[in-house]
Design an enzyme around this catalytic site. Structure first.
Site, PDB file in Angstrom:
ATOM      1  N   HIS A  70     -40.529 -51.659 -60.137  1.00  0.00           N
ATOM      2  CA  HIS A  70     -39.543 -50.826 -61.047  1.00  0.00           C
ATOM      3  C   HIS A  70     -40.345 -50.086 -62.280  1.00  0.00           C
ATOM      4  O   HIS A  70     -40.282 -48.904 -62.367  1.00  0.00           O
ATOM      5  CB  HIS A  70     -38.440 -51.623 -61.350  1.00  0.00           C
ATOM      6  CG  HIS A  70     -37.483 -50.782 -62.588  1.00  0.00           C
ATOM      7  ND1 HIS A  70     -37.841 -50.866 -63.748  1.00  0.00           N
ATOM      8  CD2 HIS A  70     -36.583 -49.784 -62.170  1.00  0.00           C
ATOM      9  CE1 HIS A  70     -36.909 -50.047 -64.352  1.00  0.00           C
ATOM     10  NE2 HIS A  70     -36.264 -49.342 -63.419  1.00  0.00           N
ATOM     11  N   GLU A  73     -42.756 -47.443 -60.637  1.00  0.00           N
ATOM     12  CA  GLU A  73     -42.189 -46.212 -60.592  1.00  0.00           C
ATOM     13  C   GLU A  73     -41.919 -45.373 -61.726  1.00  0.00           C
ATOM     14  O   GLU A  73     -42.047 -44.121 -61.782  1.00  0.00           O
ATOM     15  CB  GLU A  73     -40.650 -46.422 -59.881  1.00  0.00           C
ATOM     16  CG  GLU A  73     -40.034 -45.184 -59.816  1.00  0.00           C
ATOM     17  CD  GLU A  73     -38.253 -45.559 -60.168  1.00  0.00           C
ATOM     18  OE1 GLU A  73     -37.743 -44.834 -60.999  1.00  0.00           O
ATOM     19  OE2 GLU A  73     -37.695 -46.593 -59.834  1.00  0.00           O
ATOM     20  N   HIS A  74     -41.618 -46.011 -62.745  1.00  0.00           N
ATOM     21  CA  HIS A  74     -41.482 -45.358 -64.172  1.00  0.00           C
ATOM     22  C   HIS A  74     -42.735 -44.841 -64.631  1.00  0.00           C
ATOM     23  O   HIS A  74     -42.782 -43.495 -64.870  1.00  0.00           O
ATOM     24  CB  HIS A  74     -40.940 -46.249 -65.176  1.00  0.00           C
ATOM     25  CG  HIS A  74     -39.535 -46.502 -65.480  1.00  0.00           C
ATOM     26  ND1 HIS A  74     -38.834 -46.383 -66.465  1.00  0.00           N
ATOM     27  CD2 HIS A  74     -38.597 -46.826 -64.427  1.00  0.00           C
ATOM     28  CE1 HIS A  74     -37.569 -46.589 -66.218  1.00  0.00           C
ATOM     29  NE2 HIS A  74     -37.286 -46.691 -64.958  1.00  0.00           N
ATOM     30  N   GLU A 146     -33.449 -50.652 -70.982  1.00  0.00           N
ATOM     31  CA  GLU A 146     -32.673 -50.394 -69.868  1.00  0.00           C
ATOM     32  C   GLU A 146     -32.177 -51.832 -69.251  1.00  0.00           C
ATOM     33  O   GLU A 146     -31.159 -52.056 -68.851  1.00  0.00           O
ATOM     34  CB  GLU A 146     -33.659 -49.667 -69.022  1.00  0.00           C
ATOM     35  CG  GLU A 146     -32.943 -49.766 -67.530  1.00  0.00           C
ATOM     36  CD  GLU A 146     -33.991 -49.053 -66.369  1.00  0.00           C
ATOM     37  OE1 GLU A 146     -33.741 -49.159 -65.121  1.00  0.00           O
ATOM     38  OE2 GLU A 146     -35.015 -48.298 -66.872  1.00  0.00           O
TER      39      GLU A 146
END
Length: 430
Positions: A70, A73-74, A146
């Site tokens: 994840h 991906e960012h 987040e």
């Protein structure tokens, strides 16, 4: 220019062009004459569960912190010149996004015009990583916020608490974004190692659908491929051994909600394969879910009329090669009563047997649902990518669908819908 194979589906009247580029990239093009929207999705078979692996050519395993897929991906949106990828898409009217799931990471866009310009932007930035320890440290703070937001998200927590009930060791029970502690261990070197392993084009797939010329689009794709170093062999993914038994039957948490949320369901222990066998099992399970708990079922209507569930009730099966589960979720004033009634229904049907008439009716419903999925190119593209990464030819769904019999569904019911492998997760109001 590479040559693409072609196959046609007489049931849906769609044509799929496909092939594997010398770089290893698998390319799938599905033209749709008259569609106003174009959609492209560029994905890698790499998700949150892939935290231990052996790179092709290496002899030792690499273990990485939870949440790194994840995180990567960012970071892929960072450009060496400091520019913003989203600005590049906006220039051509493209609406871009990305996501990380348990088993894949995908970068995508939709556009009504300038398909080829948007496609060049998509393929360019996904093939050009740029990580520095300074930018990684900055991102740790952003993703940390987040993660804290997810900690207060009741829908998120009821889901992962449910997975924590089902699974003792499988990493699917871990939150996709990781934890504050785990992401603090990520640095640029680790990101590059994961990128070079899983973003090798031989581990990736590109699917494009919409109103376009196949040869022109293929030419754009080939001109946008800048890497040409496919792996010899496949990445070895290492997962811990998972017992058949659930970790626990029940988990409860209190958060700020107006009504209790619940998720319950069954752990699938029939795992370890993909392809047509997995697709057939998926169709069988979807038929069963609709027969037992769908909105036309006796149980659903009884629970609804008694006020134990409402219109937010959902049911689905999540099929993967190395794990699987059926889940039911919604809001209820008494989640335990819903769970108990579901198990009672399963117990009764295990004694009396299923209805062949219900099977014949629901099987047609499932077929209609599949046909309708073609009308939503975004939904179809996501399903196509997910299925391909499970070694399933989603384009040939109808051929497998036709082989599903009542006897198959009965066997699947007894194997999967076993109360011994059921669990319930609840989020109650504070």
């Amino acid at each position: 220019m590479m040559k693409l194979a072609k196959k046609e589906n007489q049931q849906t009247r769609e044509t799929l062009y496909f092939g594997t580029h010398p770089s290893g990239l698998k390319i799938y093009l599905m033209p749709r004459k008259g569609y106003s929207q174009n959609y492209a999705i560029f994905g890698t078979r790499y998700g949150s569960v892939d935290s231990e692996f052996v790179v092709p050519g290496d002899k030792t395993a690499t273990a990485v912190p939870d949440g790194i897929a994840h995180f990567l991906e960012h970071k892929m949106f960072d450009q060496p010149d400091g520019s913003n990828v989203f600005d590049a898409f906006s220039k051509y009217g493209g609406n871009a996004n990305a996501f990380t799931s348990f088993n894949m990471t995908a970068y995508l866009f939709s556009a009504t015009e300038y398909l080829h310009d948007n496609l060049r932007v998509l393929m360019d930035y996904v093939q050009k990583p740029h990580f520095t320890n300074e930018s990684v440290q900055k991102e740790q703070g952003i993703i940390g916020q987040e993660i804290r937001m997810y900690d207060d998200n009741a829908g998120w927590k009821v889901f992962f608490n449910f997975l924590g009930c089902l699974y003792q060791n499988n990493p699917v029970k871990k939150e996709i974004a990781g934890t504050i502690e785990s992401i603090s261990k990520i640095d640029a070197e680790l990101l590059y190692k994961c990128y070079n392993t899983f973003y090798n084009l031989s581990n990736m797939l590109l699917f494009v659908t919409g109103d376009f010329d196949v040869e022109e689009t293929l030419q754009v794709i080939e001109g946008s491929i800048i890497k040409n170093d496919p792996f010899e062999g496949r990445i070895e993914r290492i997962y811990p051994e998972e017992p058949e038994a659930v970790a626990k039957r029940y988990h409860e948490q209190k958060l700020s909600v107006s009504m209790p949320l619940f998720m319950c369901g069954f752990k699938d222990n029939d795992i370890g394969y993909g392809g047509e066998k997995l697709l057939k099992k998926t169709i069988e399970t979807e038929i069963l879910i609709e027969m037992l708990f769908g909105k036309s079922s006796e149980l659903y209507n009884t629970l609804y009329n008694e006020g134990l569930i409402n219109a937010n009730f959902n049911a689905e099966y999540n099929p993967q090669i190395d794990y699987g589960f059926t889940s039911f979720d919604g809001e209820s004033k008494d989640p335990k009563a819903v769970f108990d009634r579901m198990l009672e229904k399963v117990h009764t049907l295990r004694e009396k047997g299923l209805s062949r008439m219900d099977f014949e009716r629901i099987k047609k419903v499932i077929w209609g649902r599949y046909i309708r999925s073609y009308n939503d190119i975004e939904e179809y593209a996501h399903a196509f990518l997910s299925m391909q990464f499970a070694d399933i030819d989603y384009f040939s769904y109808d051929a497998v669908y036709k082989t599903v019999t009542f006897e198959d569904v009965e066997r699947r019911f007894r194997a999967h819908f076993d109360p011994e492998y059921a669990a319930l997760s609840v989020v109650n109001p504070v």
